[in-house]
Design an enzyme around this catalytic site. Structure first.
Site, PDB file in Angstrom:
ATOM      1  N   GLU A  16       0.837  -1.201   0.000  1.00 42.91           N
ATOM      2  CA  GLU A  16       0.000   0.000   0.000  1.00 42.91           C
ATOM      3  C   GLU A  16       0.875   1.255   0.000  1.00 42.91           C
ATOM      4  OE1 GLU A  16      -2.855   1.282  -0.235  1.00 42.91           O
ATOM      5  OE2 GLU A  16      -4.453  -0.113   0.339  1.00 42.91           O
ATOM      6  N   ARG A  99      -6.624   0.636  13.424  1.00 46.46           N
ATOM      7  CA  ARG A  99      -5.276   0.899  12.931  1.00 46.46           C
ATOM      8  C   ARG A  99      -5.361   1.956  11.835  1.00 46.46           C
ATOM      9  NH1 ARG A  99      -4.452  -0.696   7.800  1.00 46.46           N
ATOM     10  NH2 ARG A  99      -5.318  -2.655   6.991  1.00 46.46           N
ATOM     11  N   ASN A 101      -4.715   3.428   8.153  1.00 43.37           N
ATOM     12  CA  ASN A 101      -4.666   2.865   6.816  1.00 43.37           C
ATOM     13  C   ASN A 101      -3.990   3.862   5.882  1.00 43.37           C
ATOM     14  OD1 ASN A 101      -5.290   0.529   5.220  1.00 43.37           O
ATOM     15  ND2 ASN A 101      -6.822   1.758   4.145  1.00 43.37           N
ATOM     16  N   ASP A 198      -9.831   2.033  -3.836  1.00 47.67           N
ATOM     17  CA  ASP A 198      -8.774   1.957  -2.819  1.00 47.67           C
ATOM     18  C   ASP A 198      -7.916   3.219  -2.913  1.00 47.67           C
ATOM     19  OD1 ASP A 198      -6.715   1.052  -1.050  1.00 47.67           O
ATOM     20  OD2 ASP A 198      -7.088  -1.023  -1.610  1.00 47.67           O
TER      21      ASP A 198
END
Length: 289
Positions: A16, A99, A101, A198
């Site tokens: 990512e 968490r 991202n 995304d």
């Protein structure tokens, strides 16, 4: 448009957040579940994997040198020599159900990063935070499913933000001076069967490039939200595109491993790809703190 190149068999669990360093001519990106980040020199093929010891949602370059990260435990500076994190803000404390991202830095050097539920059983909702250069943290958007791709128009008047489970990219009016956002509206909404939007990036023409998790593609949208072109990917989970290369006209794309039963069918999953698109992208800003 040229074809998709498979340039590195890194086999990330959850690759990512790619960032191109114009100064170094290097590509950085994270493997969230691998608790590490990568650094690649595409000219020499020199590739480094640097373990950090905690899931990193996203990283950014700092104006003063080095990296800032949004991790499972909060915002932190990374000391390259000491190989350790120094935490500067922990906006959600020690909550194990959250968490960080994805995220990005705006034109005034503020680091935006959002959270998501961590764990299949977690019902936690995410928040988009803004870390200012003075170390202050501001909650900007609440009740997020999965905080994902974020970017700004070339004139820095519009901010784009992705909440993946809603299948939408939204747009806000952005005030660069204050860092405030307003006038939320839907920029793109896609059918669920096309995958989840995304990570994203923006080119110099003001078009938005969005990777589609479980969608096998990266889509370029015009400033009105209409599909301009589609890059078909050889993996089900492309995660994020970023512009890089000497002329900023190469699109680097990270990816993640799919569900177990798909892995033998898509052996390039988790690897790094590149497309020479012939369109220039906007360079990533650096954190000013």
């Amino acid at each position: 448009m040229n074809s998709v190149e498979h340039i590195l068999p890194c086999r990330d669990k959850l690759g990512e957040g790619p960032v191109w360093s114009v100064d170094e001519q290097l590509l950085y990106w994270v493997d969230i579940e691998g608790e590490c980040y990568h650094r690649l020199d595409p000219l020499s093929d020199r590739h480094e994997v640097i373990p950090v010891g905690v899931p990193i949602g996203v990283l950014a370059l700092r104006e003063s040198g080095g990296l800032v990260m949004a991790t499972k435990k909060g915002f932190a500076f990374w000391d390259e020599e000491e190989k350790k994190l120094t935490y500067i803000a922990r906006p959600f404390g020690d909550n194990p159900d959250l968490r960080f991202n994805d995220g990005a830095v705006d034109c005034r050097g503020r680091f935006w990063a959002g959270t998501m539920a961590d764990g299949l059983l977690s019902q936690a909702r995410g928040t988009l935070y803004r870390l200012d250069p003075d170390g202050s943290v501001h909650e900007m958007i609440h009740d997020i499913g999965v905080s994902n791709g974020i970017g700004w128009s070339p004139d820095n008047r519009i901010m784009y933000f992705t909440d993946s489970p809603t299948y939408t990219i939204v747009a806000y009016d952005f005030d660069a001076e204050t860092g405030s956002i307003s006038n939320r509206r839907i920029f793109v909404e896609t059918p669920a069967e096309e995958g989840d939007p995304d990570g994203l990036c923006v080119d110099t023409e003001g078009y938005i490039w969005s990777a589609y998790w479980n969608g096998f593609k990266v889509v370029r949208y015009d400033p009105q939200g209409q599909v301009d072109q589609v890059i078909e990917m050889p993996v089900p989970r492309p995660t994020a595109p970023v512009f890089g290369g000497q002329y900023m006209d190469e699109l680097y794309i990270t990816s993640a491993l799919p569900v177990e039963e798909q892995r033998s069918d898509y052996p390039l999953s988790g690897d790094l790809f590149r497309v020479k698109v012939g369109i220039k992208g906007l360079a990533k800003y650096k954190f000013a703190g």
